[in-house]
Design an enzyme around this catalytic site. Sequence first.
Site, mmCIF file in Angstrom:
data_model
loop_
_atom_site.group_PDB
_atom_site.id
_atom_site.type_symbol
_atom_site.label_atom_id
_atom_site.label_comp_id
_atom_site.label_asym_id
_atom_site.label_seq_id
_atom_site.Cartn_x
_atom_site.Cartn_y
_atom_site.Cartn_z
ATOM 1 N N SER A 1 0.832 -1.211 0.000
ATOM 2 C CA SER A 1 0.000 0.000 0.000
ATOM 3 C C SER A 1 0.859 1.251 0.000
ATOM 4 O O SER A 1 1.927 1.282 0.584
ATOM 5 C CB SER A 1 -0.923 0.026 1.216
ATOM 6 O OG SER A 1 -1.582 1.286 1.254
ATOM 7 N N LYS B 1 -4.021 -7.066 3.338
ATOM 8 C CA LYS B 1 -4.140 -5.932 2.408
ATOM 9 C C LYS B 1 -5.616 -5.640 2.116
ATOM 10 O O LYS B 1 -6.026 -4.483 2.004
ATOM 11 C CB LYS B 1 -3.379 -6.222 1.112
ATOM 12 C CG LYS B 1 -3.518 -5.146 0.036
ATOM 13 C CD LYS B 1 -2.884 -3.832 0.432
ATOM 14 C CE LYS B 1 -3.354 -2.596 -0.299
ATOM 15 N NZ LYS B 1 -3.294 -2.538 -1.723
ATOM 16 N N HIS C 1 -6.923 -3.774 5.016
ATOM 17 C CA HIS C 1 -6.399 -2.410 4.903
ATOM 18 C C HIS C 1 -7.281 -1.592 3.955
ATOM 19 O O HIS C 1 -7.689 -0.472 4.257
ATOM 20 C CB HIS C 1 -4.947 -2.445 4.398
ATOM 21 C CG HIS C 1 -4.438 -1.128 3.899
ATOM 22 N ND1 HIS C 1 -4.815 -0.590 2.683
ATOM 23 C CD2 HIS C 1 -3.604 -0.209 4.457
ATOM 24 C CE1 HIS C 1 -4.244 0.588 2.518
ATOM 25 N NE2 HIS C 1 -3.502 0.840 3.575
ATOM 26 N N ASN C 2 -7.583 -2.174 2.800
ATOM 27 C CA ASN C 2 -8.368 -1.435 1.813
ATOM 28 C C ASN C 2 -9.791 -1.169 2.291
ATOM 29 O O ASN C 2 -10.353 -0.112 2.022
ATOM 30 C CB ASN C 2 -8.400 -2.194 0.479
ATOM 31 C CG ASN C 2 -7.103 -2.024 -0.281
ATOM 32 O OD1 ASN C 2 -6.069 -1.697 0.307
ATOM 33 N ND2 ASN C 2 -7.130 -2.232 -1.577
ATOM 34 N N GLU D 1 -9.656 1.609 4.574
ATOM 35 C CA GLU D 1 -9.433 2.796 3.710
ATOM 36 C C GLU D 1 -10.775 3.308 3.159
ATOM 37 O O GLU D 1 -11.054 4.505 3.207
ATOM 38 C CB GLU D 1 -8.491 2.373 2.575
ATOM 39 C CG GLU D 1 -8.195 3.409 1.530
ATOM 40 C CD GLU D 1 -7.344 2.809 0.396
ATOM 41 O OE1 GLU D 1 -6.273 2.224 0.658
ATOM 42 O OE2 GLU D 1 -7.776 2.916 -0.773
HETATM 43 P P1 NDP Z 1 -2.899 -1.867 -13.239
HETATM 44 O O1 NDP Z 1 -3.635 -2.553 -12.175
HETATM 45 O O2 NDP Z 1 -3.618 -0.873 -14.069
HETATM 46 O O3 NDP Z 1 -2.273 -2.992 -14.233
HETATM 47 C C1 NDP Z 1 -1.547 -2.628 -15.362
HETATM 48 C C2 NDP Z 1 -0.371 -3.570 -15.555
HETATM 49 O O4 NDP Z 1 -0.829 -4.922 -15.691
HETATM 50 C C3 NDP Z 1 0.393 -3.254 -16.833
HETATM 51 O O5 NDP Z 1 1.734 -3.513 -16.635
HETATM 52 C C4 NDP Z 1 -0.229 -4.231 -17.834
HETATM 53 O O6 NDP Z 1 0.571 -4.501 -18.925
HETATM 54 C C5 NDP Z 1 -0.346 -5.446 -16.938
HETATM 55 N N1 NDP Z 1 -1.296 -6.407 -17.481
HETATM 56 C C6 NDP Z 1 -2.629 -6.281 -17.586
HETATM 57 N N2 NDP Z 1 -3.170 -7.391 -18.119
HETATM 58 C C7 NDP Z 1 -2.134 -8.247 -18.359
HETATM 59 C C8 NDP Z 1 -2.055 -9.554 -18.873
HETATM 60 N N3 NDP Z 1 -3.147 -10.231 -19.247
HETATM 61 N N4 NDP Z 1 -0.830 -10.102 -18.979
HETATM 62 C C9 NDP Z 1 0.272 -9.445 -18.595
HETATM 63 N N5 NDP Z 1 0.258 -8.207 -18.086
HETATM 64 C C10 NDP Z 1 -0.939 -7.606 -17.955
HETATM 65 O O7 NDP Z 1 -1.558 -1.174 -12.708
HETATM 66 P P2 NDP Z 1 -1.163 -0.557 -11.298
HETATM 67 O O8 NDP Z 1 0.262 -0.197 -11.425
HETATM 68 O O9 NDP Z 1 -2.140 0.463 -10.866
HETATM 69 O O10 NDP Z 1 -1.309 -1.775 -10.271
HETATM 70 C C11 NDP Z 1 -0.536 -2.955 -10.369
HETATM 71 C C12 NDP Z 1 -0.976 -3.912 -9.274
HETATM 72 O O11 NDP Z 1 -0.768 -3.278 -8.006
HETATM 73 C C13 NDP Z 1 -2.438 -4.289 -9.327
HETATM 74 O O12 NDP Z 1 -2.604 -5.599 -8.914
HETATM 75 C C14 NDP Z 1 -3.081 -3.336 -8.326
HETATM 76 O O13 NDP Z 1 -4.271 -3.842 -7.797
HETATM 77 C C15 NDP Z 1 -1.979 -3.237 -7.280
HETATM 78 N N6 NDP Z 1 -1.973 -2.009 -6.482
HETATM 79 C C16 NDP Z 1 -2.204 -0.806 -7.075
HETATM 80 C C17 NDP Z 1 -2.162 0.357 -6.322
HETATM 81 C C18 NDP Z 1 -2.392 1.700 -6.950
HETATM 82 O O14 NDP Z 1 -2.424 2.692 -6.197
HETATM 83 N N7 NDP Z 1 -2.508 1.795 -8.268
HETATM 84 C C19 NDP Z 1 -1.866 0.312 -4.867
HETATM 85 C C20 NDP Z 1 -1.568 -1.005 -4.372
HETATM 86 C C21 NDP Z 1 -1.640 -2.116 -5.155
HETATM 87 P P3 NDP Z 1 0.355 -3.702 -20.303
HETATM 88 O O15 NDP Z 1 1.144 -2.439 -20.163
HETATM 89 O O16 NDP Z 1 0.889 -4.614 -21.328
HETATM 90 O O17 NDP Z 1 -1.103 -3.443 -20.453
#
Ligand code: NDP
Length: 468
Positions: free
Chosen positions: A128, A182, A185-186, A189
């Site tokens: 987080s 987590k 936590h959410n 939140e």
């Molecule tokens: P996203 O959740 O928007 O995911 C995007 C990423 O996932 C990109 O790298 C994308 O690749 C990849 N992706 C999506 N589908 C596939 C697939 N089928 N195969 C391979 N790669 C794939 O990005 P975030 O950075 O926001 O979050 C990443 C993770 O962290 C998630 O699980 C999220 O829930 C978690 N998280 C996010 C937070 C936040 O504040 N954003 C906080 C804490 C946890 P491509 O570029 O090729 O599309």
Amino acid sequence: MFKQQVGVIGMATMGKNLALNIENKGYTVSIFNRTPKNTNEVILNNPNKNIKPYYTLQSFVNSIIQPRRIFIMVKSGKATIEVINCLIKFINKKDIIIDCGNTYYKNSIKINNKLNKMGFYYIGAGISGGEEGALKGPAIMPGGNLKAYKLILPILKKISALYKNEPCVNYIGKNGSGHYVKMIHNGIEYSNMQLISETYFILKKGLNLNNKQINKIFENWNNGELNSYLIEITKNILIKKDKNKKYLIDAISDEANNKGTGKWMCKEALDLKEPLCLITQSVFIRYISNIKKQRLIASKNLIGPKKIYKIKNKINFIKKIQKSLYFSKIISYAQGFSQLSKASKKYKWNLNFSNIAKIFRSGCIIRAKLLQNIINSYIKNPNIENILLTKYFINITNNYQNSLRDVITFSIQLGIPTPVFNASITYYDSYRCSNLSTNLIQAQRDYFGAHTYKRVDKNGIYHTKWIK
Ligand code: NDP
């Protein structure tokens, strides 16, 4: 070939920043993303870093020193599972996959069991802190194989947030426990955000204060017991202006989105029979916010009360709102930790609640001064079922409950929706009630379905023939 010490998969907001964080702490990093364009952007925008791009999963895996430490930070759910299924074709036994996405804890358990059977290590690590946290230091909640955790602990300690020099990372427990924490936590939140939004609405709609005045109130509160990241960002949000020099907050639509972690916690609460009413209401109000078309029609057809309630002493009333917010925040953490306690028993995770609360003190979205009191309560008695039964929280809630009653009465009289404040006092009153109205429920159940009931004056199970 010169190999890297760590690998990161997923170059969206979180993965990119996590990779930079790891590199900043002295590690060489291999990166991979499904879409090469995003990998290239990271390299272009961050020259002179010890980060190497790879464009196939196989070459990425081959570029990392064994036993490999591979962080996955991709979209949760199907995408994460797909990435892991591809990854296991190339990795070796004893390699460690650290899944930092918001993986549903039941999937985390399944993946953990599958990978362990194959001889790989899997750590389901809740993370987080959003974009800034990923880069500068998030709160980390790792669950899984303890041996694997110990192997990656030096990295986790270096990349996590610090609270007074103490890293905000601790081993949570077996298999899905890290992702479960987590999820909790959410959920907390969600309810904290909703409580702050309700507070803002009472100040705005009830006391007719403007954004600047509300900003000052939040700024003042942030210096006291309400001190927290969410109060801090709220005060900043309230005075942010757009290009037209108008307050941005007034131009933002009220349709609130979600990615499902709050819903997971509520579904889990129903299964555990946990009365998680604050967080549930926080999820529901987001759903209500999304039926905008219906609300617009309803706003023209369903009437509210006439404004009949005027506040004489605004300063005094603002203090009551402050107390209401603190009171309700306490209930929200109490419900979250109570659910955690039930889950710990159900899944035999043997969770350490003071250590979990310690993780939340920095880097994460629910960091708040209040956590120190939760830690103190659990240190005194690690087995408490609900923090509301501990000395500090008994004193505070006893002193603050009347303020919340006044604030809710005011909101109801004015027709200002405050679902989570309402849930908070209702939970409190139900929890402290030694004889609820549910004796009648038992009688009704026995009347129509012969479901039987217990009596207060003698032992045993009873059934009555209600109709002669
Ligand atoms: P996203 O959740 O928007 O995911 C995007 C990423 O996932 C990109 O790298 C994308 O690749 C990849 N992706 C999506 N589908 C596939 C697939 N089928 N195969 C391979 N790669 C794939 O990005 P975030 O950075 O926001 O979050 C990443 C993770 O962290 C998630 O699980 C999220 O829930 C978690 N998280 C996010 C937070 C936040 O504040 N954003 C906080 C804490 C946890 P491509 O570029 O090729 O599309």
